[in-house]
Structures are given as C-alpha cells and as structure tokens.
Motif scaffolding. Structure first.
Motif, PDB file in Angstrom:
ATOM      1  N   SER A  19       0.717  -0.725   0.211  1.00  0.00           N
ATOM      2  CA  SER A  19       0.149  -0.044  -0.150  1.00  0.00           C
ATOM      3  C   SER A  19       0.923   1.135  -0.232  1.00  0.00           C
ATOM      4  N   LEU A  20       2.244   1.016  -0.940  1.00  0.00           N
ATOM      5  CA  LEU A  20       3.121   2.478  -1.190  1.00  0.00           C
ATOM      6  C   LEU A  20       2.520   4.079  -1.120  1.00  0.00           C
ATOM      7  N   LYS A  21       2.407   4.551  -0.883  1.00  0.00           N
ATOM      8  CA  LYS A  21       2.553   6.226  -0.681  1.00  0.00           C
ATOM      9  C   LYS A  21       3.289   6.552  -1.573  1.00  0.00           C
ATOM     10  N   PRO A  22       3.069   7.957  -1.718  1.00  0.00           N
ATOM     11  CA  PRO A  22       3.866   8.780  -2.412  1.00  0.00           C
ATOM     12  C   PRO A  22       5.073   9.259  -1.051  1.00  0.00           C
ATOM     13  N   GLU A  23       4.255   9.372  -0.564  1.00  0.00           N
ATOM     14  CA  GLU A  23       5.310  10.177   0.736  1.00  0.00           C
ATOM     15  C   GLU A  23       6.369   8.608   1.576  1.00  0.00           C
ATOM     16  N   ASP A  24       6.158   8.139   0.680  1.00  0.00           N
ATOM     17  CA  ASP A  24       6.648   7.285   0.911  1.00  0.00           C
ATOM     18  C   ASP A  24       8.159   6.921   0.453  1.00  0.00           C
ATOM     19  N   THR A  25       7.808   7.778  -0.879  1.00  0.00           N
ATOM     20  CA  THR A  25       9.556   8.146  -1.977  1.00  0.00           C
ATOM     21  C   THR A  25      10.758   8.420  -1.176  1.00  0.00           C
ATOM     22  N   ALA A  26      12.130   8.021  -0.686  1.00  0.00           N
ATOM     23  CA  ALA A  26      12.841   8.264  -0.200  1.00  0.00           C
ATOM     24  C   ALA A  26      13.307   6.853  -0.522  1.00  0.00           C
ATOM     25  N   ILE A  27      15.346   7.801  -0.519  1.00  0.00           N
ATOM     26  CA  ILE A  27      16.091   6.401  -0.235  1.00  0.00           C
ATOM     27  C   ILE A  27      16.276   5.408   1.082  1.00  0.00           C
ATOM     28  N   TYR A  28      16.027   4.049   0.803  1.00  0.00           N
ATOM     29  CA  TYR A  28      16.047   3.353   2.039  1.00  0.00           C
ATOM     30  C   TYR A  28      17.865   2.738   2.618  1.00  0.00           C
ATOM     31  N   TYR A  29      17.939   3.306   3.950  1.00  0.00           N
ATOM     32  CA  TYR A  29      19.275   2.358   4.325  1.00  0.00           C
ATOM     33  C   TYR A  29      18.523   1.993   6.002  1.00  0.00           C
ATOM     34  N   CYS A  30      19.626  -0.356   6.002  1.00  0.00           N
ATOM     35  CA  CYS A  30      18.995  -0.696   6.861  1.00  0.00           C
ATOM     36  C   CYS A  30      21.000  -0.344   7.990  1.00  0.00           C
ATOM     37  N   LYS A  31      20.793  -0.653   9.113  1.00  0.00           N
ATOM     38  CA  LYS A  31      22.243   0.055   9.964  1.00  0.00           C
ATOM     39  C   LYS A  31      21.661  -1.762  11.353  1.00  0.00           C
ATOM     40  N   VAL A  32      22.170  -1.626  11.872  1.00  0.00           N
ATOM     41  CA  VAL A  32      22.904  -2.978  13.278  1.00  0.00           C
ATOM     42  C   VAL A  32      23.192  -1.596  13.900  1.00  0.00           C
ATOM     43  N   LEU A  33      22.599  -2.280  14.803  1.00  0.00           N
ATOM     44  CA  LEU A  33      22.733  -1.601  16.011  1.00  0.00           C
ATOM     45  C   LEU A  33      24.510  -2.231  16.685  1.00  0.00           C
ATOM     46  N   GLY A  34      24.542  -0.391  17.326  1.00  0.00           N
ATOM     47  CA  GLY A  34      26.012  -0.968  18.232  1.00  0.00           C
ATOM     48  C   GLY A  34      26.907  -0.665  16.609  1.00  0.00           C
ATOM     49  N   SER A  35      26.812  -0.436  15.744  1.00  0.00           N
ATOM     50  CA  SER A  35      27.011  -0.166  14.355  1.00  0.00           C
ATOM     51  C   SER A  35      27.689   1.405  14.072  1.00  0.00           C
ATOM     52  N   ASN A  36      28.350   1.787  13.651  1.00  0.00           N
ATOM     53  CA  ASN A  36      28.393   2.811  12.928  1.00  0.00           C
ATOM     54  C   ASN A  36      28.153   3.305  11.176  1.00  0.00           C
ATOM     55  N   VAL A  37      28.259   1.882  10.573  1.00  0.00           N
ATOM     56  CA  VAL A  37      28.176   1.889   9.092  1.00  0.00           C
ATOM     57  C   VAL A  37      26.392   1.625   8.424  1.00  0.00           C
ATOM     58  N   TRP A  38      26.380   2.186   7.156  1.00  0.00           N
ATOM     59  CA  TRP A  38      25.750   2.500   6.907  1.00  0.00           C
ATOM     60  C   TRP A  38      25.671   1.858   5.190  1.00  0.00           C
ATOM     61  N   GLY A  39      25.336   1.209   4.992  1.00  0.00           N
ATOM     62  CA  GLY A  39      25.020   0.709   3.192  1.00  0.00           C
ATOM     63  C   GLY A  39      25.230   1.946   2.148  1.00  0.00           C
ATOM     64  N   GLN A  40      24.648   1.197   1.240  1.00  0.00           N
ATOM     65  CA  GLN A  40      24.429   2.615  -0.298  1.00  0.00           C
ATOM     66  C   GLN A  40      23.079   3.027   0.004  1.00  0.00           C
ATOM     67  N   GLY A  41      22.434   2.412   0.216  1.00  0.00           N
ATOM     68  CA  GLY A  41      21.035   2.690   0.481  1.00  0.00           C
ATOM     69  C   GLY A  41      20.126   2.193  -1.106  1.00  0.00           C
ATOM     70  N   THR A  42      19.010   2.212  -1.471  1.00  0.00           N
ATOM     71  CA  THR A  42      17.817   1.700  -2.376  1.00  0.00           C
ATOM     72  C   THR A  42      17.489   3.153  -2.358  1.00  0.00           C
ATOM     73  N   GLN A  43      16.687   3.441  -3.274  1.00  0.00           N
ATOM     74  CA  GLN A  43      15.748   4.698  -3.840  1.00  0.00           C
ATOM     75  C   GLN A  43      14.328   3.548  -4.145  1.00  0.00           C
ATOM     76  N   VAL A  44      13.590   4.380  -3.633  1.00  0.00           N
ATOM     77  CA  VAL A  44      12.095   4.097  -3.637  1.00  0.00           C
ATOM     78  C   VAL A  44      11.771   5.404  -4.008  1.00  0.00           C
ATOM     79  N   THR A  45      10.903   5.095  -5.399  1.00  0.00           N
ATOM     80  CA  THR A  45       9.929   6.570  -5.789  1.00  0.00           C
ATOM     81  C   THR A  45       8.555   5.554  -5.805  1.00  0.00           C
ATOM     82  N   VAL A  46       7.262   6.241  -5.095  1.00  0.00           N
ATOM     83  CA  VAL A  46       5.592   6.136  -5.269  1.00  0.00           C
ATOM     84  C   VAL A  46       5.396   7.249  -5.934  1.00  0.00           C
ATOM     85  N   SER A  47       4.943   6.885  -7.557  1.00  0.00           N
ATOM     86  CA  SER A  47       4.505   8.068  -8.025  1.00  0.00           C
ATOM     87  C   SER A  47       3.297   6.980  -8.966  1.00  0.00           C
TER      88      SER A  47
END
Length: 114
Positions: free
Chosen positions: A85-113
């Motif tokens: 049930s995606l909405k336009p306001e869900d448009t963003a780059i999505y990242y995952c992260k593990v607790l206790g680490s400052n490492v981020w991935g490159q992210g993946t773009q989600v565009t709802v339009s």
C-alpha cells in the motif's frame, strides 16, 4: 567488518508493493538488532522499522504500521522490508543499519509515483 548492501528499490505506483533486502556481512542478523531507515529529499533520515536480536520481535514507525513488515532470513543473513500500500510520501532512499555500528550501506531508492 560490518557491511550492508541494500537492494530491491524502484519505481512503483501508489498502492503498489516492493520488497527491500539488506544483505549483511561481518555480523549475524539472527543475533543482532537491525533497523530500516529512510531519507526523503530535503528531510532528515528517519527510523522506519526494527527487528530485535534473538527474539525477533519487531517495531514500526506509526507512518508505516500496518503497511510494512520487517523480517529476516538467518540462513541468508539478510533482513527484508516488505512494503505494501505504498504512498507518494514513502518516496525516499532506504537504508539498513545494525545496532552498535555506525556503518551505513549505500541505500536503495524507492519512488512512489503515478
């Protein structure tokens, strides 16, 4: 060392679905807490959902509760985010992260339009 690779983003119409993947290395997803975050253009990064260590309990931001589901596959050492049930306001780059680490991935773009 901790590495995270997000994938599965894309362009989808309002009401559609996507499943994001977060492939992890350097730690075990089944014994750690992993979260999804997102950052929309011009906005701060915000927390979306978490899955917690061995118990696998989950928690969601109010804006996605009932539409998104976080899960994990311990054999693949991967965490998922099923988005329905995606909405336009869900448009963003999505990242995952593990607790206790400052490492981020490159992210993946989600565009709802439409």
């Amino acid at each position: 060392q901790v590495q995270l690779v997000e994938s599965g983003g894309g362009l989808v119409q309002p009401g559609g679905s996507l499943r994001l993947s977060c492939a992890a290395s350097g730690f075990t997803v089944g014994t750690n807490s992993v979260s999804w975050f997102r950052q929309a253009p011009g906005k701060e990064r915000e927390w979306v959902a978490s899955i917690y260590d061995r118990l696998g309990s989950t928690n969601y931001a109010n804006s996605v509760k009932g539409r998104f589901t976080i899960s994990r596959d311990n054999a693949k050492n991967t965490v998922y985010l099923q988005m329905n049930s995606l909405k336009p306001e869900d448009t963003a780059i999505y990242y995952c992260k593990v607790l206790g680490s400052n490492v981020w991935g490159q992210g993946t773009q989600v565009t709802v339009s439409s």
